[in-house]
Design a protein around this motif. Structure first.
Motif, PDB file in Angstrom:
ATOM      1  N   ALA A 120    -109.539  56.556 -21.593  1.00  0.00           N
ATOM      2  CA  ALA A 120    -109.142  57.755 -22.332  1.00  0.00           C
ATOM      3  C   ALA A 120    -109.343  59.040 -21.541  1.00  0.00           C
ATOM      4  O   ALA A 120    -108.711  60.050 -21.836  1.00  0.00           O
ATOM      5  N   GLY A 121    -110.226  59.028 -20.565  1.00  0.00           N
ATOM      6  CA  GLY A 121    -110.478  60.244 -19.811  1.00  0.00           C
ATOM      7  C   GLY A 121    -111.145  61.315 -20.629  1.00  0.00           C
ATOM      8  O   GLY A 121    -110.629  62.433 -20.754  1.00  0.00           O
ATOM      9  N   VAL A 122    -112.295  61.011 -21.229  1.00  0.00           N
ATOM     10  CA  VAL A 122    -112.962  61.932 -22.128  1.00  0.00           C
ATOM     11  C   VAL A 122    -114.381  62.189 -21.650  1.00  0.00           C
ATOM     12  O   VAL A 122    -114.953  61.399 -20.893  1.00  0.00           O
ATOM     13  N   THR A 123    -114.942  63.301 -22.106  1.00  0.00           N
ATOM     14  CA  THR A 123    -116.321  63.643 -21.749  1.00  0.00           C
ATOM     15  C   THR A 123    -117.279  63.433 -22.912  1.00  0.00           C
ATOM     16  O   THR A 123    -118.469  63.673 -22.775  1.00  0.00           O
ATOM     17  N   SER A 124    -116.763  63.001 -24.077  1.00  0.00           N
ATOM     18  CA  SER A 124    -117.607  62.789 -25.243  1.00  0.00           C
ATOM     19  C   SER A 124    -116.939  61.796 -26.184  1.00  0.00           C
ATOM     20  O   SER A 124    -115.725  61.558 -26.104  1.00  0.00           O
ATOM     21  N   VAL A 125    -117.725  61.230 -27.099  1.00  0.00           N
ATOM     22  CA  VAL A 125    -117.180  60.366 -28.134  1.00  0.00           C
ATOM     23  C   VAL A 125    -116.196  61.135 -29.004  1.00  0.00           C
ATOM     24  O   VAL A 125    -115.159  60.610 -29.435  1.00  0.00           O
ATOM     25  N   ASN A 126    -116.488  62.406 -29.243  1.00  0.00           N
ATOM     26  CA  ASN A 126    -115.618  63.227 -30.078  1.00  0.00           C
ATOM     27  C   ASN A 126    -114.206  63.311 -29.512  1.00  0.00           C
ATOM     28  O   ASN A 126    -113.214  63.237 -30.247  1.00  0.00           O
ATOM     29  N   ASP A 127    -114.085  63.448 -28.187  1.00  0.00           N
ATOM     30  CA  ASP A 127    -112.772  63.508 -27.560  1.00  0.00           C
ATOM     31  C   ASP A 127    -112.044  62.176 -27.689  1.00  0.00           C
ATOM     32  O   ASP A 127    -110.822  62.134 -27.828  1.00  0.00           O
ATOM     33  N   LEU A 128    -112.776  61.073 -27.639  1.00  0.00           N
ATOM     34  CA  LEU A 128    -112.157  59.757 -27.814  1.00  0.00           C
ATOM     35  C   LEU A 128    -111.581  59.610 -29.215  1.00  0.00           C
ATOM     36  O   LEU A 128    -110.479  59.077 -29.405  1.00  0.00           O
ATOM     37  N   LEU A 129    -112.302  60.099 -30.223  1.00  0.00           N
ATOM     38  CA  LEU A 129    -111.868  59.949 -31.605  1.00  0.00           C
ATOM     39  C   LEU A 129    -110.606  60.754 -31.903  1.00  0.00           C
ATOM     40  O   LEU A 129    -109.892  60.457 -32.867  1.00  0.00           O
ATOM     41  N   LYS A 130    -110.291  61.767 -31.089  1.00  0.00           N
ATOM     42  CA  LYS A 130    -109.059  62.522 -31.280  1.00  0.00           C
ATOM     43  C   LYS A 130    -107.835  61.628 -31.163  1.00  0.00           C
ATOM     44  O   LYS A 130    -106.779  61.929 -31.723  1.00  0.00           O
ATOM     45  N   LYS A 131    -107.964  60.523 -30.447  1.00  0.00           N
ATOM     46  CA  LYS A 131    -106.832  59.648 -30.199  1.00  0.00           C
ATOM     47  C   LYS A 131    -106.633  58.616 -31.296  1.00  0.00           C
ATOM     48  O   LYS A 131    -105.704  57.804 -31.225  1.00  0.00           O
ATOM     49  N   VAL A 132    -107.498  58.621 -32.331  1.00  0.00           N
ATOM     50  CA  VAL A 132    -107.366  57.710 -33.463  1.00  0.00           C
ATOM     51  C   VAL A 132    -106.616  58.438 -34.568  1.00  0.00           C
ATOM     52  O   VAL A 132    -107.026  59.523 -35.005  1.00  0.00           O
ATOM     53  N   VAL A 133    -105.520  57.854 -35.074  1.00  0.00           N
ATOM     54  CA  VAL A 133    -104.636  58.601 -35.971  1.00  0.00           C
ATOM     55  C   VAL A 133    -105.295  58.939 -37.298  1.00  0.00           C
ATOM     56  O   VAL A 133    -104.974  59.963 -37.917  1.00  0.00           O
ATOM     57  N   GLY A 134    -106.219  58.117 -37.788  1.00  0.00           N
ATOM     58  CA  GLY A 134    -106.846  58.385 -39.073  1.00  0.00           C
ATOM     59  C   GLY A 134    -108.029  59.316 -39.010  1.00  0.00           C
ATOM     60  O   GLY A 134    -108.648  59.602 -40.040  1.00  0.00           O
ATOM     61  N   VAL A 135    -108.363  59.826 -37.830  1.00  0.00           N
ATOM     62  CA  VAL A 135    -109.547  60.661 -37.638  1.00  0.00           C
ATOM     63  C   VAL A 135    -109.117  62.073 -37.251  1.00  0.00           C
ATOM     64  O   VAL A 135    -108.258  62.268 -36.386  1.00  0.00           O
ATOM     65  N   ASP A 136    -109.724  63.056 -37.888  1.00  0.00           N
ATOM     66  CA  ASP A 136    -109.448  64.464 -37.617  1.00  0.00           C
ATOM     67  C   ASP A 136    -110.657  65.060 -36.898  1.00  0.00           C
ATOM     68  O   ASP A 136    -111.781  65.029 -37.414  1.00  0.00           O
ATOM     69  N   VAL A 137    -110.430  65.577 -35.693  1.00  0.00           N
ATOM     70  CA  VAL A 137    -111.495  66.165 -34.878  1.00  0.00           C
ATOM     71  C   VAL A 137    -111.156  67.632 -34.630  1.00  0.00           C
ATOM     72  O   VAL A 137    -110.133  67.949 -34.016  1.00  0.00           O
ATOM     73  N   ARG A 138    -112.006  68.520 -35.132  1.00  0.00           N
ATOM     74  CA  ARG A 138    -111.815  69.957 -34.935  1.00  0.00           C
ATOM     75  C   ARG A 138    -113.038  70.503 -34.203  1.00  0.00           C
ATOM     76  O   ARG A 138    -114.173  70.224 -34.591  1.00  0.00           O
ATOM     77  N   GLN A 139    -112.808  71.289 -33.151  1.00  0.00           N
ATOM     78  CA  GLN A 139    -113.949  71.826 -32.418  1.00  0.00           C
ATOM     79  C   GLN A 139    -113.718  73.279 -32.051  1.00  0.00           C
ATOM     80  O   GLN A 139    -112.603  73.700 -31.748  1.00  0.00           O
ATOM     81  N   ARG A 140    -114.816  74.037 -32.125  1.00  0.00           N
ATOM     82  CA  ARG A 140    -114.760  75.458 -31.781  1.00  0.00           C
ATOM     83  C   ARG A 140    -114.890  75.660 -30.280  1.00  0.00           C
ATOM     84  O   ARG A 140    -114.321  76.584 -29.725  1.00  0.00           O
ATOM     85  N   GLY A 141    -115.680  74.814 -29.636  1.00  0.00           N
ATOM     86  CA  GLY A 141    -115.838  74.894 -28.192  1.00  0.00           C
ATOM     87  C   GLY A 141    -115.130  73.740 -27.527  1.00  0.00           C
ATOM     88  O   GLY A 141    -114.584  72.857 -28.180  1.00  0.00           O
ATOM     89  N   GLY A 142    -115.106  73.731 -26.220  1.00  0.00           N
ATOM     90  CA  GLY A 142    -114.491  72.636 -25.489  1.00  0.00           C
ATOM     91  C   GLY A 142    -115.492  71.562 -25.142  1.00  0.00           C
ATOM     92  O   GLY A 142    -116.694  71.669 -25.388  1.00  0.00           O
ATOM     93  N   PHE A 143    -114.978  70.456 -24.571  1.00  0.00           N
ATOM     94  CA  PHE A 143    -115.789  69.384 -24.021  1.00  0.00           C
ATOM     95  C   PHE A 143    -116.720  68.766 -25.057  1.00  0.00           C
ATOM     96  O   PHE A 143    -117.868  68.421 -24.774  1.00  0.00           O
ATOM     97  N   GLY A 144    -116.225  68.636 -26.301  1.00  0.00           N
ATOM     98  CA  GLY A 144    -116.972  67.934 -27.340  1.00  0.00           C
ATOM     99  C   GLY A 144    -118.011  68.758 -28.063  1.00  0.00           C
ATOM    100  O   GLY A 144    -118.703  68.238 -28.938  1.00  0.00           O
ATOM    101  N   MET A 145    -118.138  70.036 -27.760  1.00  0.00           N
ATOM    102  CA  MET A 145    -119.150  70.868 -28.408  1.00  0.00           C
ATOM    103  C   MET A 145    -118.651  71.390 -29.750  1.00  0.00           C
ATOM    104  O   MET A 145    -117.461  71.591 -29.956  1.00  0.00           O
TER     105      MET A 145
END
Length: 697
Positions: free
Chosen positions: A96-121
């Motif tokens: 996936a090329g991610v720096t955090s679990v949160n970035d990986l979950l962005k690629k799952v269609v049923g999961v909504d990931v919203r972040q104010r900062g970058g790189f999983g913060m």
């Protein structure tokens, strides 16, 4: 060697669901009655090879190749589970090329990931249109939810190199993971040689790996991990030990989005022929610029958080399996409304103690589980809770002259009962959670559920389920008060009934998963503005939630052979519609009605030349709701729809025998968009890194 071809109308008819012969060297009566465990053992046999098999032959062994998943209160192979579970493997994480679990979950269609900062913060995670407070997050089955707030809950106290797989259970799951699993659960399973191969290696084995990444906005990430397991002995147990650490810093991909921090995770497992004991400890420490965290009127907010996890779990391996567990989670939070000033400054310290006992037994026709759990949640704060007498104030460490002046606690007692049956092509899981919480009253409330799956053929599985769930308001929902927000001590617990249907189709080279659901929510919690010049208030409302999704995967190297360059193609789409049943007017919802109405994902992996490969990822999102526009830190009264945006990422990777060198190119079109109110997300970012296996595999 015994050969089992067909068991009909027998308690051990679990093998019949495979529709093929199963050969087992030594098979005791107890093992027959625990057939799912046998399937798991078969799944982990490293000598099994796909070489020389046709796709049809490989598909026949699909059930044998699946790991045990957390879809019920007893262990069950994924191929036999009565409920759909989305599983992301280590290979998915690496590709996936991610720096955090949160970035990986962005690629799952049923999961909504919203972040104010970058790189999983500063990440909020929700499932199927729910809110970030409505899911349970777990590490090896141990909940790490913070009763203060679901904000920052996704900052997992472990490192990427520790992860074996990520399990996503969508829909109400209270009878499996407790009350807070309201709209779903995400369970991270860590690497453990004894867990995944059934035993330690014949001789002692060491693993040492390290990685370092650097890139846009002065971002630097470093991580290292060491693991060791003792040699296998038939008359004694074996040990598996691991430890990892990481550090990170960045100037920030968005305004006031700088961060720095680190993580540590350690685990120890002793696996004996008669019992198993697992212990883990993790910590994460961060401080960061919290851009517009509570209001765009204050863009220069700041926060420092730390989390500490300790847990010990055990399991006996006799006919009756007993699994006692204990965990302690501490969360510490320091917030400033205006950075480097005492304006709007808050301090919080939350502790969660959990003790549980789960037991299950195999008997003629299935497995029955019975368990109990006691969870004590407490918070000391300068803002949340009931006022303390001055004599009860608690000093805040490293803050001269400051004390926690407020406190609250609540005790949750839960009992679980569940029965699982596998009969021919059918699996049935039915159970109930009975719960009493001191913050509500002294009555027990019951939350039942039924899951059913049917396997009409080797490659097909059909699912249907109904479950009820409960979620208590967080301490922030109840008490938080600031110039822009006001909690509500009169909030009632959320309750929900969920109906789900689904279908899986799997071949050695392809898989398809389809699902649809309807959630009927009562006393749902949201923060709303009632007029354009109002502040946010915590309030209850009634909500209907409808959704459907489809995901598909093609392993092109299996379908077209290894000589052509393409490796894997994945696509997914999810649609959600929500309807408020109450007639109370409001100007703006801050969370519940800002869901992803449409989400489309696509990923293609291919070889470029020799050991150089690429993975392309596309994500298209259309978010419902609108954000309040601010100018010069003042609200204009204008609501601007979030609308749709598309992001294209690429990972380039050169893979050697004991190393890989990679570059992650994110948002290649440099599209600037809003996914949270008034936080303009970063354009193109680039990270480059190297990962090395210094010792072992």
């Amino acid at each position: 060697m015994l050969t089992f071809r067909h068991f009909s109308r027998k308690g051990y008819a679990l093998f019949a669901c495979l529709g093929r012969e199963v050969r087992v060297g030594v098979l005791s009566t107890a093992t027959l009655m625990s057939a799912a465990a046998c399937l798991h053992a078969g799944a982990q046999n490293p000598s099994t090879s796909e070489k020389g098999k046709t796709p049809e032959q490989s598909a026949d062994t699909t059930l044998l190749e699946e790991a045990v998943v957390s879809a019920s209160r007893v262990p069950m192979a994924a191929g036999l589970a009565a409920r759909q579970v989305t599983t992301l493997s280590r290979e998915d994480l690496a590709a996936a090329g991610v720096t955090s679990v949160n970035d990986l979950l962005k690629k799952v269609v049923g999961v909504d990931v919203r972040q104010r900062g970058g790189f999983g913060m500063q990440t909020d995670i929700s499932i199927d249109g729910g809110t970030f407070d409505q899911i349970t997050l777990l590490v090896n089955g141990v909940a790490i939810n913070n009763p203060q707030t679901g904000h920052n809950a996704a900052d997992f106290p472990l490192n990427l190199s520790d992860i074996e797989r990520v399990e996503i259970l969508e829909g109400a799951a209270s009878r499996v993971f407790g009350s807070q699993a309201f709209s779903g659960a995400i369970n991270i399973v860590t690497r453990d040689a004894t867990r995944h191969t059934g035993a330690a290696a014949p001789s002692a084995r060491h693993e040492l790996s390290a990685s370092v990444e650097a890139g846009s906005y002065g971002t630097l990430l470093g991580e290292a991990r060491y693991a060791w397991n003792s040699p296998a002995r038939s008359d004694a147990g074996c040990w598996y030990l691991s430890a990892s650490g990481s550090g990170r810093r960045s100037d920030g991909a968005v305004d006031n989005g700088d961060f720095r921090g680190g993580k540590f995770y350690g685990a120890a497992t002793y696996d004996h022929p008669e019992f198993r004991v697992e212990a883990q400890a993790g910590a994460t420490i961060n401080d960061f610029g919290a851009n517009t965290f509570y209001s765009a009127a204050y863009p220069n907010q700041w926060e420092a958080t730390s989390r500490y996890l300790i847990s010990v779990c055990g399991e006996s391996k006799g006919r009756l399996h007993l699994s006692p567990s204990f965990s302690w989670l501490r969360s510490v939070d320091h917030f400033q409304l205006i950075r480097d000033t005492p304006t709007g400054e808050n301090f919080h310290r939350g502790d969660v103690f959990t003790a549980g006992l789960n037991g299950w037994v195999s008997w003629w026709g299935g497995r029955t589980a019975l368990g109990a759990e006691v969870r004590e949640e407490a918070i000391y704060s300068t803002n949340l809770g009931r006022p303390l007498d001055e004599s009860q104030y608690v000093d805040i460490p490293r803050q001269d002259g400051l004390s926690y002046t407020k406190h609250d606690d609540r005790t949750n007692v839960s009992y679980f009962l569940e029965h699982n049956i596998v009969w021919r092509q059918w699996t049935l899981s039915a159970g109930v959670m009975a719960e009493r919480n001191s913050a509500i009253d002294h009555r027990f409330r019951f939350y039942p559920g039924v899951d059913l799956s049917f396997r009409p053929g080797t490659n097909w599985r059909l699912y249907a389920s109904w479950n009820r769930s409960l979620r208590l308001p967080s301490f922030t929902d109840l008490y938080y008060k600031s110039p822009t927000q006001e909690g509500n001590v009169g909030l009632r617990p959320e309750e929900c009934s969920t109906w789900r249907i689904g279908m899986d189709y799997r071949r050695s080279f392809a898989s398809v998963q389809v699902k649809a659901y309807y959630n009927r929510g009562t006393n749902m919690i949201d923060w709303v503005m009632r007029t354009a010049d109002d502040i946010y208030h915590a309030a209850n409302f009634q909500l209907d939630n409808y959704g459907a999704s489809l995901t598909a995967e093609l392993l092109l190297n299996r379908l077209w052979g290894e000589r052509q360059p393409f490796r894997r193609l994945q696509v997914g789409y999810a649609y959600i519609y929500q309807h408020r049943r109450d007639d109370e007017p409001y100007f703006k919802s801050n969370y519940a009605m800002e869901y992803l109405r449409h989400k489309f994902t696509a990923s293609l992996s291919h070889r470029i030349w020799d050991r150089l490969g690429a993975t392309w990822s596309l994500r298209v999102q259309d978010r419902a709701g609108a954000y309040l526009v601010y100018e010069d830190n003042k609200a204009t009264g204008e609501l601007r729809p979030y609308g749709a945006h598309a992001l294209l990422d690429c990972r380039l990777e050169w893979t050697g025998r004991h190393y890989k060198v990679y570059a992650d190119l994110c948002n290649l079109t440099s599209h600037r968009y809003y996914d949270l109110a008034n936080v303009r997300q970063a354009g193109f970012t680039c990270m480059g890194g190297i990962a090395i296996d210094l010792w072992g595999n």
